[in-house]
Motif scaffolding. Structure first.
Motif, PDB file in Angstrom:
ATOM      1  N   VAL A  57       7.619   9.622   2.162  1.00  0.00           N
ATOM      2  CA  VAL A  57       6.218  10.044   2.007  1.00  0.00           C
ATOM      3  C   VAL A  57       5.485  10.165   3.358  1.00  0.00           C
ATOM      4  N   HIS A  58       6.242  10.052   4.464  1.00  0.00           N
ATOM      5  CA  HIS A  58       5.576   9.975   5.777  1.00  0.00           C
ATOM      6  C   HIS A  58       4.708  11.194   6.092  1.00  0.00           C
ATOM      7  N   GLU A  59       5.065  12.351   5.534  1.00  0.00           N
ATOM      8  CA  GLU A  59       4.255  13.541   5.850  1.00  0.00           C
ATOM      9  C   GLU A  59       2.890  13.483   5.173  1.00  0.00           C
ATOM     10  N   ASP A  60       2.765  12.633   4.195  1.00  0.00           N
ATOM     11  CA  ASP A  60       1.495  12.543   3.465  1.00  0.00           C
ATOM     12  C   ASP A  60       0.696  11.296   3.838  1.00  0.00           C
TER      13      ASP A  60
ATOM     14  N   VAL B 198       0.858  -1.197   0.000  1.00  0.00           N
ATOM     15  CA  VAL B 198       0.000   0.000   0.000  1.00  0.00           C
ATOM     16  C   VAL B 198       0.892   1.244   0.000  1.00  0.00           C
ATOM     17  N   VAL B 199       1.886   1.226   0.911  1.00  0.00           N
ATOM     18  CA  VAL B 199       2.777   2.399   1.025  1.00  0.00           C
ATOM     19  C   VAL B 199       3.598   2.575  -0.258  1.00  0.00           C
ATOM     20  N   LYS B 200       4.052   1.450  -0.826  1.00  0.00           N
ATOM     21  CA  LYS B 200       4.860   1.540  -2.060  1.00  0.00           C
ATOM     22  C   LYS B 200       4.015   2.070  -3.227  1.00  0.00           C
ATOM     23  N   ILE B 201       2.792   1.601  -3.335  1.00  0.00           N
ATOM     24  CA  ILE B 201       1.907   2.091  -4.415  1.00  0.00           C
ATOM     25  C   ILE B 201       1.724   3.603  -4.245  1.00  0.00           C
TER      26      ILE B 201
ATOM     27  N   ARG C 257       2.676   9.423  -5.406  1.00  0.00           N
ATOM     28  CA  ARG C 257       3.127  10.702  -4.819  1.00  0.00           C
ATOM     29  C   ARG C 257       4.244  11.348  -5.652  1.00  0.00           C
ATOM     30  N   LYS C 258       5.021  10.481  -6.359  1.00  0.00           N
ATOM     31  CA  LYS C 258       6.083  11.019  -7.228  1.00  0.00           C
ATOM     32  C   LYS C 258       5.497  11.842  -8.371  1.00  0.00           C
ATOM     33  N   GLU C 259       4.268  11.475  -8.769  1.00  0.00           N
ATOM     34  CA  GLU C 259       3.665  12.088  -9.957  1.00  0.00           C
ATOM     35  C   GLU C 259       2.656  13.182  -9.642  1.00  0.00           C
ATOM     36  N   MET C 260       2.075  13.148  -8.439  1.00  0.00           N
ATOM     37  CA  MET C 260       1.025  14.141  -8.133  1.00  0.00           C
ATOM     38  C   MET C 260       0.898  14.345  -6.620  1.00  0.00           C
TER      39      MET C 260
ATOM     40  N   ILE D  60      -2.266   6.367 -10.901  1.00  0.00           N
ATOM     41  CA  ILE D  60      -1.893   7.667 -11.490  1.00  0.00           C
ATOM     42  C   ILE D  60      -2.806   7.981 -12.683  1.00  0.00           C
ATOM     43  N   ASP D  61      -2.962   6.997 -13.564  1.00  0.00           N
ATOM     44  CA  ASP D  61      -3.802   7.218 -14.754  1.00  0.00           C
ATOM     45  C   ASP D  61      -5.229   7.594 -14.358  1.00  0.00           C
ATOM     46  N   LEU D  62      -5.745   6.898 -13.346  1.00  0.00           N
ATOM     47  CA  LEU D  62      -7.126   7.143 -12.925  1.00  0.00           C
ATOM     48  C   LEU D  62      -7.275   8.505 -12.249  1.00  0.00           C
TER      49      LEU D  62
END
Ligand code: GMT
Length: 378
Positions: A252-255, A216-219, A224-227, A332-334
Motif C-alpha cells: 500500500v506504499h503508493e497510497d 494504522v498501516v494494517k487497518i 485499501r483492499k475494499e476501496m 470500510i462500513d463507515l
C-alpha cells in the motif's frame, strides 16, 4: 493574574495544550509567562500579555548530563521575583513539578508564597513516572503541588493506582478551539492528495511504540483492499522506518504519504474523512479531539481515556487493542455509507463542542482564583 506556565515546547499534546491555554488566558487579559527551553511550537502569535523566558542550560566538561531541572528552577525563581507571579502552572510532572517545588522553597526564604498547580498528562504517570528511578520524586512533588489536575478520569484513576497520592486530583479535560477547525476546506489540497476522489484516512502522532502505528498501516491496508483510499501520516518519530517497510510489505506504499510535523494540522484534517488512533494507551487523545473539531470521525482503541471522548457509534468507533480487523471493518462500513459518514461527522463535531476552549478555560481560571492573593486580579 500573573501566571507562569511550564511545559515541553514540542508538538506533543501536553505542550500543545499548555500553549493553547496560555494563549487563551492572555486573550482574557491575564499576563502569561512561558518558561521552557525553546519557543513552544504553537506560540506563533504576538500578544502583549505573553512573555517567553528561555531556560538556558550552561554546559561544562564535567557534566555528562547538563542539569536542566536546576536551570529550570532557577529561571522560575527569576521570573517569579521579577514579574511578581501569582502562581505557577506546570504541565507534565517530570521534571516540572519537582523544579516548581524547589523554586517555591527558594522564594519562601525571602517571604514570598508561590502556589503551583501540576497538570498530569499521561506518560508522566503511566510510563516514565512509574519507573522506580523517578517514582519517589514524582510522588513527592505531585503531593506537594497546591492543586493537581488530570486530563481524564482514566488518568486520575491510573495516578491513584500507581502512586501514593494524598491529595484530591481534579479532572479538567483537554480542550480544542473549535473555531480554528471550522474553516472551509481547501479543495485544491484534497485534489492533490486524492485526485480520483479517494477517501482520505489520517493519523497524527509522535510515531512511538505506544501509538501502534503499525496497526494504522494494517487497518489502512484492510480498507485499501475494499476501496480506493489514501492514508496521510502526520508527525515523525522512531517507528517511521518500520512503518514504511510495512506499507511496502502490504503493497500500500503508493497510497501512504508521510507529511511530517505540521503546524497547520487543521488544513489536513479539514480534507480528511477518518482519523485512526489505535494506541496502546492515551490518557485523553488530544489529536483525536482536534480531528473531531474538523468534523472527522475517529476509529480508536478503547484504552485509557479514549472512550471518554470517542463515543462508539456516535463520534466514531472503538475496538480492543490490536483488533486491526474490527477497526478495518468499521472503517470500510463507515466510508462506504455516505449517510452514516455524515451522521458520525456531525456527532464528532458536536462532541468537540463539549470540549471547546470556551467551556474549559474558565474551569482553570476558577481553579487559579482559589490561590489568588488580594491584589492578584489587578
Ligand atoms: O502522546 C504522547 O506521547 C505525547 C503526550 C505528551 O505528554 O505530550 O501526550 C499525552 O498528553 C496529551 C495531552 O494531555 C494527551 O492527549 C495524550 O493522550 C497523552 N499521551 C498518552 O497518554 C500516551
Amino acid at each position: 493574574m500573573r501566571i507562569g506556565i511550564v511545559c515541553y515546547p514540542t508538538f506533543g499534546g501536553s505542550g500543545v495544550l499548555a500553549t493553547e491555554l496560555g494563549k487563551a488566558l492572555a486573550d482574557k487579559g491575564h499576563s502569561v509567562h512561558f518558561i521552557t527551553y525553546q519557543q513552544p511550537v504553537r506560540l506563533n502569535v504576538f500578544n502583549a500579555n505573553i512573555y517567553y523566558h528561555e531556560v538556558r542550560v550552561p554546559t561544562y566538561p564535567l557534566f555528562d548530563y547538563p542539569p536542566y531541572e536546576i536551570a529550570l528552577a532557577s529561571t522560575m525563581v527569576d521570573v517569579i521575583n521579577n514579574h511578581d507571579l501569582d502562581l505557577l502552572h506546570v504541565h507534565y510532572a517530570i521534571p516540572h513539578a519537582s523544579a516548581a517545588y524547589m523554586a517555591k522553597q527558594i522564594v519562601k526564604k525571602s517571604g514570598r508564597t508561590i502556589p503551583f498547580i501540576t497538570t498530569l498528562h499521561g506518560t508522566d504517570i503511566t510510563l516514565v513516572g512509574k519507573d522506580k528511578t523517578y517514582e519517589p520524586v514524582v510522588t513527592f512533588s505531585i503531593n506537594e503541588s497546591d492543586a493537581i489536575t488530570a486530563v481524564s478520569n482514566n488518568l486520575r484513576e491510573e495516578t491513584f493506582k500507581s502512586f501514593k497520592i494524598t491529595k484530591e486530583i481534579e479532572v479538567i479535560y483537554n480542550f480544542v478551539d473549535v473555531k480554528r477547525f471550522s474553516k472551509k476546506p481547501i479543495d485544491a489540497f484534497r485534489q492533490v492528495i486524492a485526485p480520483k476522489g479517494e477517501k482520505i484516512l489520517v493519523h497524527a502522532s509522535n510515531f512511538r511504540k505506544i501509538k501502534r502505528v503499525n496497526d494504522v498501516v494494517k487497518i489502512f491496508a484492510g480498507v485499501r483492499k475494499e476501496m480506493p483510499a489514501k492514508l496521510l501520516m502526520i508527525g515523525d518519530g522512531p517507528e517511521r522506518p518500520a512503518m514504511e517497510e510495512l506499507a511496502k510489505e502490504l503493497g500500500v506504499h503508493e497510497d501512504v504519504r508521510f507529511v511530517g510535523k505540521q503546524e497547520q494540522i487543521e488544513e489536513i484534517l479539514l480534507v480528511s474523512d477518518l482519523f485512526l488512533l489505535p494506541s496502546e494507551y492515551e490518557s485523553f487523545g488530544l489529536a483525536a479531539l482536534e480531528a473531531m473539531a474538523a468534523k472527522v470521525p475517529v476509529i480508536s482503541t478503547n484504552t485509557g481515556g479514549l472512550p471518554e471522548i470517542n463515543i462508539h457509534g456516535k463520534t466514531g468507533y472503538t475496538a480492543n487493542l490490536g483488533d486491526v480487523q474490527a477497526m478495518s471493518r468499521y472503517a470500510i462500513d463507515l466510508l462506504s455509507n455516505e449517510e452514516l459518514l455524515a451522521e458520525l461527522k456531525q456527532g464528532a463535531y458536536e462532541q468537540a463542542l463539549n470540549f471547546d476552549i470556551h467551556n474549559i478555560v474558565p474551569i482553570y481560571e476558577k481553579l487559579y482564583s482559589r490561590f489568588c492573593r488580594m491584589d492578584c486580579e489587578e
